[in-house]
Design a protein around this motif. Structure first.
Motif, PDB file in Angstrom:
ATOM      1  N   VAL A 232      44.254 -19.930  -9.530  1.00 44.43           N
ATOM      2  CA  VAL A 232      45.340 -18.955  -9.410  1.00 44.43           C
ATOM      3  C   VAL A 232      46.365 -19.424  -8.375  1.00 44.43           C
ATOM      4  N   ASP A 233      47.629 -19.100  -8.640  1.00 43.77           N
ATOM      5  CA  ASP A 233      48.703 -19.381  -7.678  1.00 43.77           C
ATOM      6  C   ASP A 233      48.738 -18.204  -6.707  1.00 43.77           C
ATOM      7  N   TYR A 234      47.891 -18.307  -5.668  1.00 45.45           N
ATOM      8  CA  TYR A 234      47.705 -17.143  -4.797  1.00 45.45           C
ATOM      9  C   TYR A 234      48.954 -16.801  -3.983  1.00 45.45           C
ATOM     10  N   ARG A 235      49.814 -17.814  -3.726  1.00 41.24           N
ATOM     11  CA  ARG A 235      51.015 -17.521  -2.933  1.00 41.24           C
ATOM     12  C   ARG A 235      51.888 -16.476  -3.619  1.00 41.24           C
ATOM     13  N   THR A 236      52.132 -16.691  -4.919  1.00 40.14           N
ATOM     14  CA  THR A 236      52.989 -15.749  -5.650  1.00 40.14           C
ATOM     15  C   THR A 236      52.346 -14.366  -5.713  1.00 40.14           C
ATOM     16  N   ILE A 237      51.047 -14.341  -5.912  1.00 39.65           N
ATOM     17  CA  ILE A 237      50.342 -13.052  -5.993  1.00 39.65           C
ATOM     18  C   ILE A 237      50.474 -12.294  -4.676  1.00 39.65           C
ATOM     19  N   ILE A 238      50.258 -12.998  -3.587  1.00 42.56           N
ATOM     20  CA  ILE A 238      50.351 -12.375  -2.263  1.00 42.56           C
ATOM     21  C   ILE A 238      51.793 -11.931  -1.980  1.00 42.56           C
ATOM     22  N   GLU A 239      52.709 -12.807  -2.307  1.00 42.50           N
ATOM     23  CA  GLU A 239      54.136 -12.528  -2.096  1.00 42.50           C
ATOM     24  C   GLU A 239      54.542 -11.219  -2.783  1.00 42.50           C
ATOM     25  N   ILE A 240      54.237 -11.129  -4.070  1.00 41.82           N
ATOM     26  CA  ILE A 240      54.656  -9.941  -4.826  1.00 41.82           C
ATOM     27  C   ILE A 240      53.955  -8.695  -4.312  1.00 41.82           C
ATOM     28  N   SER A 241      52.655  -8.806  -4.038  1.00 44.21           N
ATOM     29  CA  SER A 241      51.943  -7.582  -3.681  1.00 44.21           C
ATOM     30  C   SER A 241      52.134  -7.189  -2.219  1.00 44.21           C
ATOM     31  N   SER A 242      52.459  -8.143  -1.361  1.00 42.94           N
ATOM     32  CA  SER A 242      52.581  -7.785   0.060  1.00 42.94           C
ATOM     33  C   SER A 242      54.019  -7.474   0.475  1.00 42.94           C
ATOM     34  N   ILE A 243      54.983  -8.011  -0.232  1.00 43.79           N
ATOM     35  CA  ILE A 243      56.376  -7.771   0.152  1.00 43.79           C
ATOM     36  C   ILE A 243      56.934  -6.531  -0.537  1.00 43.79           C
ATOM     37  N   SER A 244      56.507  -6.272  -1.760  1.00 41.22           N
ATOM     38  CA  SER A 244      56.937  -5.050  -2.454  1.00 41.22           C
ATOM     39  C   SER A 244      56.467  -3.827  -1.666  1.00 41.22           C
ATOM     40  N   SER A 245      57.220  -2.747  -1.753  1.00 43.75           N
ATOM     41  CA  SER A 245      56.745  -1.496  -1.163  1.00 43.75           C
ATOM     42  C   SER A 245      55.600  -0.981  -2.036  1.00 43.75           C
ATOM     43  N   PRO A 246      54.781  -0.061  -1.515  1.00 43.55           N
ATOM     44  CA  PRO A 246      53.679   0.451  -2.343  1.00 43.55           C
ATOM     45  C   PRO A 246      54.167   0.997  -3.688  1.00 43.55           C
ATOM     46  N   ASP A 247      55.291   1.683  -3.701  1.00 44.61           N
ATOM     47  CA  ASP A 247      55.754   2.237  -4.976  1.00 44.61           C
ATOM     48  C   ASP A 247      56.372   1.186  -5.884  1.00 44.61           C
ATOM     49  N   GLU A 248      56.970   0.161  -5.308  1.00 47.79           N
ATOM     50  CA  GLU A 248      57.421  -0.964  -6.138  1.00 47.79           C
ATOM     51  C   GLU A 248      56.221  -1.660  -6.774  1.00 47.79           C
ATOM     52  N   LEU A 249      55.185  -1.879  -5.974  1.00 47.73           N
ATOM     53  CA  LEU A 249      53.985  -2.539  -6.502  1.00 47.73           C
ATOM     54  C   LEU A 249      53.360  -1.708  -7.623  1.00 47.73           C
ATOM     55  N   LEU A 250      53.377  -0.399  -7.435  1.00 48.65           N
ATOM     56  CA  LEU A 250      52.852   0.481  -8.480  1.00 48.65           C
ATOM     57  C   LEU A 250      53.647   0.326  -9.775  1.00 48.65           C
ATOM     58  N   ALA A 251      54.970   0.283  -9.671  1.00 46.21           N
ATOM     59  CA  ALA A 251      55.819   0.106 -10.861  1.00 46.21           C
ATOM     60  C   ALA A 251      55.513  -1.236 -11.531  1.00 46.21           C
ATOM     61  N   ILE A 252      55.260  -2.259 -10.727  1.00 42.13           N
ATOM     62  CA  ILE A 252      54.914  -3.574 -11.281  1.00 42.13           C
ATOM     63  C   ILE A 252      53.567  -3.500 -12.012  1.00 42.13           C
ATOM     64  N   LYS A 253      52.618  -2.781 -11.424  1.00 40.62           N
ATOM     65  CA  LYS A 253      51.308  -2.648 -12.073  1.00 40.62           C
ATOM     66  C   LYS A 253      51.432  -1.925 -13.406  1.00 40.62           C
ATOM     67  N   ARG A 254      52.291  -0.916 -13.427  1.00 34.81           N
ATOM     68  CA  ARG A 254      52.489  -0.179 -14.691  1.00 34.81           C
ATOM     69  C   ARG A 254      53.141  -1.078 -15.733  1.00 34.81           C
ATOM     70  N   ALA A 255      54.146  -1.857 -15.306  1.00 38.38           N
ATOM     71  CA  ALA A 255      54.808  -2.776 -16.233  1.00 38.38           C
ATOM     72  C   ALA A 255      53.800  -3.802 -16.751  1.00 38.38           C
ATOM     73  N   TYR A 256      52.914  -4.247 -15.878  1.00 40.37           N
ATOM     74  CA  TYR A 256      51.890  -5.223 -16.260  1.00 40.37           C
ATOM     75  C   TYR A 256      50.989  -4.648 -17.360  1.00 40.37           C
ATOM     76  N   GLN A 257      50.568  -3.418 -17.158  1.00 42.01           N
ATOM     77  CA  GLN A 257      49.677  -2.796 -18.143  1.00 42.01           C
ATOM     78  C   GLN A 257      50.379  -2.609 -19.479  1.00 42.01           C
ATOM     79  N   LYS A 258      51.653  -2.240 -19.408  1.00 40.21           N
ATOM     80  CA  LYS A 258      52.411  -2.015 -20.637  1.00 40.21           C
ATOM     81  C   LYS A 258      52.535  -3.327 -21.419  1.00 40.21           C
ATOM     82  N   ARG A 259      52.745  -4.406 -20.700  1.00 33.66           N
ATOM     83  CA  ARG A 259      52.978  -5.695 -21.321  1.00 33.66           C
ATOM     84  C   ARG A 259      51.686  -6.341 -21.800  1.00 33.66           C
ATOM     85  N   TYR A 260      50.616  -6.224 -21.012  1.00 34.41           N
ATOM     86  CA  TYR A 260      49.399  -7.000 -21.311  1.00 34.41           C
ATOM     87  C   TYR A 260      48.195  -6.148 -21.730  1.00 34.41           C
TER      88      TYR A 260
END
Lengths: 315, 315
Positions: free
Chosen positions: A101-129
């Motif tokens: 896994v490319d852990y840098r990108t994973i950490i970057e997205i999940s740690s820099i996004s606000s909690p609600d931004e991360l939540l929106a990303i998780k929802r988009a992920y579920q919708k897509r995959y």
């Protein structure tokens, strides 16, 4: 601050028509594509996608994929998506990366996004995959690294302003104790970094610096290192000063012999509407030349033109 | 199905006035309090709280606390709160429990709620306590149990209908392999149970039963057991058949010499507006007497009257 000045008023229909014209005939008018899409914000791009679909019964994203190529196509594909959808795609690519896994990108997205931004990303992920980020990530990682990654992705962090000074005190000591014993993957270290609010972690790490005369990130520069330790270091940098972190990512990506275009694209596309202006400032201070100068030197063609537009260059 | 028939129309102001009258003078008219609040749904109760506050410049929740007492007061306090706020309070009480966290309640709330219900509970928790559920839980638990609990609370599970049959197959084998080796806290076991969607877990456990001629829950009934194994067992029961799980909680709570009122209250108050009717059915089939009969026998006073009202008793 965003680097791009978006028009207050624009016609999504006129923009769709301009794009259609740019696709017409043999070859593509890439300059026109950049001129439109590179100067519209996320909502405006969404409206253009909708208008294009209604007018021409064709998916604009797919059409762009067939019209453009190389790094420019990839950057435009990232840019044309809704921000949370783009980050979901980036997360998925990072999770599926081989051999690990490319852990840098994973950490970057999940740690820099606000909690609600991360939540929106998780929802988009579920919708897509049709799966959760958590299950894909847990499946494709293992050991201490998995604990850290699933932690930073999983926690819905408290985002308020309350800070517990006593806790900062005790947890600074706890971190220092673990690090002194080289127990970098101690469960308490992972617990503190993955579950506390960013402000609380900030307070804890300030206390750490006060009490032990060195920053924790310096103490984490150890040899031999490991993916896990680098990941922990990355997480802390993303939480404490993400603009400085981004500056380093882009500096190192540009410095490579072949240039790491994926990283350059990721930082510029993801931050253009957010704080790329700040990252540019940090870059200038650190390197004594501007990010635009570096991009001009290290990239080429439509890809270069697109990046410079996102960096705020006017015609 | 809900056990309570709520009025389509009600006047929040009239209800607030009835309550004020019930509080008037020496002593409280508990019957009137139950008659109003026991027959209003969550939104109606919220409007009554607001109307009461506006009319009398007094917090209804606090007034109820001073007017009522004992198990009745506790049950009413749970009931009067917004559902997500109530669950947040229950979570906090469970996390702070001494000498060890009440993992059953934590698992129950996080595994039976839908992902979006759990998210609403996490938000209510943060609003009330200025910390995340995850950080409190991680701080107050440890070892394998912590891994499981933080996992079920942390994951924003996929809630769609997509099921991967091949994955169900391989993960059923993975679970069986771990359990045969008595590696109950194997990281893969925790990963599967805490990150997969509930439908996916259901499919995996069906496959488990088909391939190994016994349910996983039977295989988890081992001696000596541990908190972790019981917690794993509980999680699986909550995910696969939560009504059966609730029936057992309430049956055992009522069977105790002193009656475990906290558990009785928790199940009835939390499920009255959801599926208490179904839990009543399961209870009747299992015990050959109705839940109402058991409550009538094992509880008393206003507490009994309130529970029976929530169970759907008409005057």
């Amino acid at each position: 601050m965003s680097t791009i000045v978006f028009p207050d008023h624009h016609s999504a229909v006129a923009d769709a028509e301009t794009l259609k014209k740019a696709f017409h005939g043999w070859g593509t008018d890439e300059k026109a594509v950049i001129g439109v899409l590179g100067r519209r914000n996320a909502l405006q791009r969404k409206l253009i996608r909708q208008a294009y679909e209604e007018l021409y019964e064709e998916d604009l994203v797919k059409r762009l994929e067939s019209e453009l190529s190389g790094d420019f196509e990839k950057a435009m594909y990232r840019w044309i998506l809704d921000p949370e959808d783009r980050e979901a795609v980036l997360l998925n690519v990072a999770i599926k990366k081989k051999p690990a896994v490319d852990y840098r990108t994973i950490i970057e997205i999940s740690s820099i996004s606000s909690p609600d931004e991360l939540l929106a990303i998780k929802r988009a992920y579920q919708k897509r995959y049709n799966r959760s980020v958590e299950e894909d990530l847990a499946q494709h990682s293992s050991g201490d690294l998995r604990k850290l990654l699933v932690g930073v992705v999983g926690t819905y962090r408290y985002n308020g302003e309350a800070i517990n000074a006593k806790l900062a005190n005790s947890e600074a000591a706890c971190l220092h104790n673990a690090i002194q014993n080289k127990a970098f993957s101690d469960e308490e270290v992972i617990r503190i970094i993955t579950t506390r609010s960013k402000l609380q972690i900030q307070a804890t790490l300030n206390k750490y610096k006060d009490d032990y005369s060195s920053s924790i990130t310096k103490h984490l520069k150890v040899e031999p290192s490991s993916d896990y330790v680098v990941a922990l270091h990355t997480t802390i940098r993303c939480i404490t000063d993400h603009q400085k972190y981004y500056e380093k990512v882009i500096r190192e990506a540009l410095r490579l012999a072949g240039t790491d275009e994926d990283s350059v694209t990721r930082v510029i596309v993801s931050r253009a509407e957010k704080d790329l202006e700040g990252i540019k400032d940090v870059y200038l201070k650190r390197n004594s030349h501007s990010l635009e100068q570096a991009i001009t030197k290290e990239t080429s063609g439509h890809y270069k033109a697109f990046l410079l537009t996102l960096l705020g260059k006017q015609d």
